[in-house]
Design a protein around this motif. Sequence first.
Motif, PDB file in Angstrom:
ATOM      1  N   SER B 154      25.918  15.716 -35.923  1.00 52.88           N
ATOM      2  CA  SER B 154      25.340  15.898 -34.586  1.00 52.88           C
ATOM      3  C   SER B 154      24.923  17.354 -34.368  1.00 52.88           C
ATOM      4  O   SER B 154      23.950  17.609 -33.672  1.00 52.88           O
ATOM      5  N   LEU B 156      23.790  19.470 -36.887  1.00 49.16           N
ATOM      6  CA  LEU B 156      22.526  19.631 -37.622  1.00 49.16           C
ATOM      7  C   LEU B 156      21.423  18.790 -37.001  1.00 49.16           C
ATOM      8  O   LEU B 156      20.273  19.217 -36.935  1.00 49.16           O
ATOM      9  N   GLY B 157      21.786  17.592 -36.549  1.00 51.22           N
ATOM     10  CA  GLY B 157      20.806  16.727 -35.899  1.00 51.22           C
ATOM     11  C   GLY B 157      20.172  17.422 -34.707  1.00 51.22           C
ATOM     12  O   GLY B 157      18.946  17.418 -34.553  1.00 51.22           O
ATOM     13  N   LEU B 158      20.992  18.026 -33.899  1.00 51.92           N
ATOM     14  CA  LEU B 158      20.502  18.715 -32.704  1.00 51.92           C
ATOM     15  C   LEU B 158      19.585  19.883 -33.072  1.00 51.92           C
ATOM     16  O   LEU B 158      18.459  19.994 -32.576  1.00 51.92           O
ATOM     17  N   TYR B 161      16.412  18.600 -34.636  1.00 52.83           N
ATOM     18  CA  TYR B 161      15.560  17.970 -33.627  1.00 52.83           C
ATOM     19  C   TYR B 161      14.753  19.024 -32.874  1.00 52.83           C
ATOM     20  O   TYR B 161      13.551  18.871 -32.669  1.00 52.83           O
ATOM     21  N   TYR B 162      15.416  20.085 -32.484  1.00 53.59           N
ATOM     22  CA  TYR B 162      14.704  21.157 -31.796  1.00 53.59           C
ATOM     23  C   TYR B 162      13.665  21.792 -32.702  1.00 53.59           C
ATOM     24  O   TYR B 162      12.564  22.121 -32.256  1.00 53.59           O
TER      25      TYR B 162
END
Lengths: 192, 192
Positions: B154, B156-158, B161-162
């Motif tokens: 979550s 790295l995902g965040l 995503y940005y």
Amino acid sequence: MKTKRQIQKEATRKLILDAAYQVYANEGFSATTNQIAKVANVSHGTIFVHFPTVDNLIICLLERFGSEINEHLHLLSEKDESLETFLAAHINILICYEDFYKRLISEINSLPQEAKYVFINIQSVVSLHLNQVIERDKEQKVIKEIPMHIIFNSWLGLIHYYLTNNYLFAAGSVLMDHKDELILNYIKLIRK
Amino acid sequence: MKTKRQIQKEATRKLILDAAYQVYANEGFSATTNQIAKVANVSHGTIFVHFPTVDNLIICLLERFGSEINEHLHLLSEKDESLETFLAAHINILICYEDFYKRLISEINSLPQEAKYVFINIQSVVSLHLNQVIERDKEQKVIKEIPMHIIFNSWLGLIHYYLTNNYLFAAGSVLMDHKDELILNYIKLIRK
DNA sequence: AAAGTCAATGAGTTTGGAGTCAGTGAAATG
DNA sequence: CATTTCACTGACTCCAAACTCATTGACTTT
């Protein structure tokens, strides 16, 4: 009343779009018009009868995809769902389009500008619905005090991360395999 | 003792790699060897004196990039940091390479297989360090009972995503602009 | 210093995909 | 029924990018 020709033309157009969807889902957007023509079972030139350029074909395809997926999403909001069911429904929709959606999110930056608008549109529809569901929960004070956009971005971020890093995880459908785990833990994250 | 020729050759090789880094960061990996040659100020053929194929050039570039970024990351673990400072340090490292890293994460699926290994490697080094920091916090019972890989994914995902949706947010450095917000809220998410 | 090596050059070749267009026959029109 | 329209065809053109190679001249070796 439509003439035979009109019907035929629309059918061919659909054939090409369907083929493009398949080919792009399997090969990514660097697939060629030759491959699409072969799958659609039409001659190469026919593609350019219906679409002036490849970019135009991609844009038309994405617009169709966008309306289709948004329609799915709108059906969700009519029901008065819990957060769990909403997230599950969202993943289920994505599962239907998984291969194509995966290509879309991972290659969006190399697609024509108009493609990005379609993509933004899909995201904002999801955002809208998630918002509604979360607001209900927030009133009941079960959600943490975190800005809405972070809540939204961490959900999509997590999903997209699993999708784009598919190869790290499994061969089949990442979403299918990790659905429950993702929903359960995401909710743990945002709840108090 | 190196001969003049060897020195010259290594210098040219570096010139090409540096140029490739610049060009790919600015234009993405679909940029051409012509562009690279122009920026490196060498003739087109010279690139193929040093690298048999474009793919090989990309792989060499990514290997260099991988070691460089991993070296940065290793310097972190030597200190006994808090979660906040670790996350901030991670973002700061990414800021140094932002444009290139952004291209990498968004185009990784269209790069040669070896490129993916380098990418996995970078991710596992980050994972390793985050693990250490989180474990310390977990002992103090301030972190939720959530599997480590979800915590990692979550984050790295965040970030990713940005980065990949840069265009949705700002023109300049997304990481610079959202650093504090991201760290603050991510910590809120994973803490009890 | 003569002979040999090799990094660098850039014009040339090859490859492959996007887009074109004259031709064809079935459908539409009058 | 004769004429016109037009969806579709596929061979062809065009272009751009990767990769090649004979040539050059500075460096290295003997």
